[in-house]
Design a protein around this motif. Structure first.
Motif, PDB file in Angstrom:
ATOM      1  N   GLY A 115       0.823  -1.202   0.000  1.00  0.00           N
ATOM      2  CA  GLY A 115       0.000   0.000   0.000  1.00  0.00           C
ATOM      3  C   GLY A 115       0.853   1.245   0.000  1.00  0.00           C
ATOM      4  N   CYS A 116       0.234   2.397   0.269  1.00  0.00           N
ATOM      5  CA  CYS A 116       0.952   3.669   0.265  1.00  0.00           C
ATOM      6  C   CYS A 116       1.991   3.701   1.382  1.00  0.00           C
ATOM      7  N   ALA A 117       3.148   4.274   1.067  1.00  0.00           N
ATOM      8  CA  ALA A 117       4.228   4.399   2.059  1.00  0.00           C
ATOM      9  C   ALA A 117       4.046   5.676   2.863  1.00  0.00           C
ATOM     10  N   ILE A 118       3.030   5.704   3.712  1.00  0.00           N
ATOM     11  CA  ILE A 118       2.731   6.916   4.478  1.00  0.00           C
ATOM     12  C   ILE A 118       3.181   6.787   5.924  1.00  0.00           C
ATOM     13  N   GLY A 119       3.933   5.745   6.216  1.00  0.00           N
ATOM     14  CA  GLY A 119       4.436   5.585   7.571  1.00  0.00           C
ATOM     15  C   GLY A 119       4.373   4.136   8.014  1.00  0.00           C
ATOM     16  N   HIS A 120       4.900   3.897   9.186  1.00  0.00           N
ATOM     17  CA  HIS A 120       4.949   2.551   9.747  1.00  0.00           C
ATOM     18  C   HIS A 120       3.555   2.134  10.183  1.00  0.00           C
ATOM     19  N   ARG A 121       3.017   1.093   9.541  1.00  0.00           N
ATOM     20  CA  ARG A 121       1.652   0.651   9.860  1.00  0.00           C
ATOM     21  C   ARG A 121       1.682  -0.832  10.210  1.00  0.00           C
ATOM     22  N   PRO A 122       2.178  -1.150  11.388  1.00  0.00           N
ATOM     23  CA  PRO A 122       2.304  -2.559  11.761  1.00  0.00           C
ATOM     24  C   PRO A 122       0.936  -3.206  11.924  1.00  0.00           C
ATOM     25  N   ILE A 123       0.887  -4.523  11.707  1.00  0.00           N
ATOM     26  CA  ILE A 123      -0.378  -5.231  11.881  1.00  0.00           C
ATOM     27  C   ILE A 123      -0.367  -6.009  13.197  1.00  0.00           C
ATOM     28  N   ASP A 124       0.504  -5.599  14.126  1.00  0.00           N
ATOM     29  CA  ASP A 124       0.568  -6.320  15.393  1.00  0.00           C
ATOM     30  C   ASP A 124      -0.751  -6.250  16.157  1.00  0.00           C
ATOM     31  N   LEU A 125      -1.491  -5.129  16.002  1.00  0.00           N
ATOM     32  CA  LEU A 125      -2.787  -5.033  16.686  1.00  0.00           C
ATOM     33  C   LEU A 125      -3.771  -6.065  16.131  1.00  0.00           C
ATOM     34  N   HIS A 126      -3.716  -6.293  14.816  1.00  0.00           N
ATOM     35  CA  HIS A 126      -4.557  -7.330  14.192  1.00  0.00           C
ATOM     36  C   HIS A 126      -4.220  -8.696  14.795  1.00  0.00           C
ATOM     37  N   LEU A 127      -2.917  -8.987  14.855  1.00  0.00           N
ATOM     38  CA  LEU A 127      -2.478 -10.309  15.314  1.00  0.00           C
ATOM     39  C   LEU A 127      -2.812 -10.532  16.785  1.00  0.00           C
ATOM     40  N   LYS A 128      -2.598  -9.509  17.612  1.00  0.00           N
ATOM     41  CA  LYS A 128      -2.913  -9.628  19.044  1.00  0.00           C
ATOM     42  C   LYS A 128      -4.403  -9.867  19.255  1.00  0.00           C
ATOM     43  N   ALA A 129      -5.227  -9.184  18.463  1.00  0.00           N
ATOM     44  CA  ALA A 129      -6.675  -9.361  18.584  1.00  0.00           C
ATOM     45  C   ALA A 129      -7.081 -10.780  18.219  1.00  0.00           C
ATOM     46  N   LEU A 130      -6.506 -11.314  17.158  1.00  0.00           N
ATOM     47  CA  LEU A 130      -6.850 -12.668  16.727  1.00  0.00           C
ATOM     48  C   LEU A 130      -6.339 -13.714  17.716  1.00  0.00           C
ATOM     49  N   GLU A 131      -5.175 -13.455  18.309  1.00  0.00           N
ATOM     50  CA  GLU A 131      -4.661 -14.369  19.335  1.00  0.00           C
ATOM     51  C   GLU A 131      -5.593 -14.426  20.533  1.00  0.00           C
ATOM     52  N   LYS A 132      -6.211 -13.299  20.860  1.00  0.00           N
ATOM     53  CA  LYS A 132      -7.111 -13.243  22.020  1.00  0.00           C
ATOM     54  C   LYS A 132      -8.297 -14.187  21.875  1.00  0.00           C
ATOM     55  N   ILE A 133      -8.716 -14.455  20.629  1.00  0.00           N
ATOM     56  CA  ILE A 133      -9.873 -15.333  20.445  1.00  0.00           C
ATOM     57  C   ILE A 133      -9.458 -16.729  19.995  1.00  0.00           C
ATOM     58  N   GLY A 134      -8.173 -17.075  20.182  1.00  0.00           N
ATOM     59  CA  GLY A 134      -7.768 -18.460  20.016  1.00  0.00           C
ATOM     60  C   GLY A 134      -6.856 -18.764  18.849  1.00  0.00           C
ATOM     61  N   ALA A 135      -6.447 -17.767  18.061  1.00  0.00           N
ATOM     62  CA  ALA A 135      -5.565 -18.041  16.927  1.00  0.00           C
ATOM     63  C   ALA A 135      -4.129 -18.241  17.394  1.00  0.00           C
ATOM     64  N   ARG A 136      -3.448 -19.182  16.770  1.00  0.00           N
ATOM     65  CA  ARG A 136      -2.015 -19.373  16.977  1.00  0.00           C
ATOM     66  C   ARG A 136      -1.288 -18.719  15.811  1.00  0.00           C
ATOM     67  N   ILE A 137      -0.453 -17.755  16.119  1.00  0.00           N
ATOM     68  CA  ILE A 137       0.209 -16.962  15.090  1.00  0.00           C
ATOM     69  C   ILE A 137       1.679 -17.346  15.001  1.00  0.00           C
ATOM     70  N   LYS A 138       2.140 -17.611  13.779  1.00  0.00           N
ATOM     71  CA  LYS A 138       3.563 -17.844  13.535  1.00  0.00           C
ATOM     72  C   LYS A 138       4.024 -16.905  12.432  1.00  0.00           C
ATOM     73  N   GLU A 139       5.131 -16.207  12.684  1.00  0.00           N
ATOM     74  CA  GLU A 139       5.702 -15.297  11.695  1.00  0.00           C
ATOM     75  C   GLU A 139       7.094 -15.795  11.323  1.00  0.00           C
ATOM     76  N   LYS A 140       7.276 -16.056  10.020  1.00  0.00           N
ATOM     77  CA  LYS A 140       8.563 -16.600   9.588  1.00  0.00           C
ATOM     78  C   LYS A 140       8.768 -16.295   8.108  1.00  0.00           C
ATOM     79  N   PHE A 141       9.988 -15.842   7.789  1.00  0.00           N
ATOM     80  CA  PHE A 141      10.377 -15.551   6.405  1.00  0.00           C
ATOM     81  C   PHE A 141       9.399 -14.598   5.712  1.00  0.00           C
ATOM     82  N   GLY A 142       8.877 -13.623   6.465  1.00  0.00           N
ATOM     83  CA  GLY A 142       7.986 -12.633   5.874  1.00  0.00           C
ATOM     84  C   GLY A 142       6.552 -13.074   5.716  1.00  0.00           C
ATOM     85  N   PHE A 143       6.230 -14.276   6.194  1.00  0.00           N
ATOM     86  CA  PHE A 143       4.861 -14.773   6.099  1.00  0.00           C
ATOM     87  C   PHE A 143       4.240 -14.882   7.485  1.00  0.00           C
TER      88      PHE A 143
END
Length: 416
Positions: A115-143
């Protein structure tokens, strides 16, 4: 590559109707993946971002047909849960697919969005929210891989009222077991539109538009028909276009309460505003400086910071704009200064000293909203301005030059 050529110093006058909001259409398109069936979505704008989302969803197995301003989306045969990396990099809104795919299939794989390079827009809030309802998150090699045996309702607190994280959490939680509460939720109108759509499908959601949203999980959803809400950012841009050209512009098909903060600042700048049930009229002659701070809704929208900065370059006195949402959203400043603007940027603050006029030159659109802002500056500038890399503008402004031409603007699209 295409460019806009604008001949300025023409007062814009007339009426313009804004269509459906891109920022509402994209998450609602994603939400159709939560069920198996044919959804019908009306007033979907013709934009490159919408086309990109169609492409991604088609690769996941959806069948999508456009009839005029209506999308007919059949999600019955959706089977893939991996979003191709190249398509993810084209558009940040592709992250909206995470919640629906996790909700329906309990599994999703994607790379970090672009998307547009308008600043640092991490998706950590998305991931934390999904973890709260039972998702197991793995981040590796950019995926990012997210899986869940089952999704369980929980209380989610967002450190910042992120629109995307709020919408992703809602879409994942609608099929979870039990009740999910999202605290410090974003309050944008587009979130209320998503709630309306999902509730039509059979979801049980309350609270959108406030900072606390309650989702009671259901077993299944059904396909429905829905009309997208009006685009408040396009509406605000056309109001600012009327003001910067000292014109008389009526924007129709708008909910005025969506733009209360914008109306307030335009009046402070010296515009005369008339508000009707579904229209806003702006008339301007003399412009004066004001101070603006971007904030989450209902504060002044960050997506209109760039357009109103263009306006303030020609307002009497000194104005100060403080950008609190994205740290890199002053990329249009250098281009405006090429046109004669006097702007000094200090961190997240821009200090603007108004000048009597801007002059046309060659400029480059660095991102979507900055591109729109440069077009507005060109409309008011003396002489001719060429704006390159307008593919950014096509991501969020539908038939931009045609709408401006209908108001009397001298703007054409040419191959570079």
């Amino acid at each position: 590559m295409e460019k806009f050529v604008v001949t300025g110093e023409v007062q814009l006058c007339g009426k313009i109707r804004v269509g459906g909001a891109k920022n509402a259409a994209l998450p609602i398109m994603a939400a159709t993946l939560l069920c198996s069936g044919v959804s019908v979505i009306h007033d979907v704008p013709y934009l490159s971002d919408i086309k990109a989302m169609q492409g991604i969803m088609t690769l996941l197995g959806a069948e999508i047909k456009r009839e005029g301003r209506t999308l007919i989306i059949d999600s019955s045969n959706v089977h893939r849960v991996e979003v191709p990396e190249q398509l993810m990099r084209e558009m940040r809104a592709s992250v909206f697919l995470m919640g629906p795919l996790l909700g329906r299939f309990h599994k999703v794989r994607l790379s970090y969005p672009g998307g547009c390079a308008i600043g640092h827009r991490p998706i950590d809030l998305h991931l934390k929210a999904l973890e709260k309802i039972g998702a197991r998150i793995k981040e590796k090699f950019g995926f990012i891989d997210a899986e869940a045996d089952s999704l369980i309702g929980s209380e989610i607190y967002l450190d910042f009222p992120s629109v995307g994280a709020t919408e992703n959490a809602i879409m994942a939680a609608v099929l979870a077991k039990g009740v999910t509460i999202i605290c410090n939720a974003a309050r944008e109108p587009e979130i209320f539109d998503l709630q309306t759509f999902l509730n039509k499908m059979g979801a049980k959601i309350t609270g959108a538009g406030s900072d606390t949203i309650r989702i009671e999980g259901v077993e299944r959803l059904v396909a429905v028909e829905h009309t997208i809400i009006c685009d408040r950012i396009q509406a605000g841009t056309y109001l600012i276009a009327g003001a910067i050209t000292r014109g008389d512009v009526v924007v129709e098909n708008i909910v005025p309460e969506y733009l209360v903060s914008v109306i307030d600042k335009l009046e402070g700048i010296g515009s005369v505003i008339q508000v009707g049930e579904n229209f806003i009229r702006v008339r301007s002659k003399e412009l004066r400086g004001v101070d603006i701070k971007t904030l989450p809704h209902p504060g002044f929208p960050t997506d209109l910071q760039a357009p109103i900065l263009s306006l303030l370059t020609m307002a009497k006195g000194t104005s100060i704009i403080t950008e609190t949402i994205f740290e890199n959203r002053f990329k249009h400043v250098d281009e405006l200064m090429r046109m004669g603007a006097q702007i000094k940027v200090e961190g997240r603050t821009a200090i603007i000293r108004g000048v009597p006029k801007l002059t046309g030159t060659k400029v480059t659109a660095p991102d979507l909203r900055a591109g729109g802002a440069l077009v507005l500056a060109a409309l008011a500038a003396e002489g001719t301005t060429e704006i390159e890399q307008i593919y950014h503008i096509d991501r969020g402004y539908e038939n931009f030059e045609e709408h401006l031409q209908s108001l009397g603007a001298h703007i054409i699209r040419l191959n570079s």
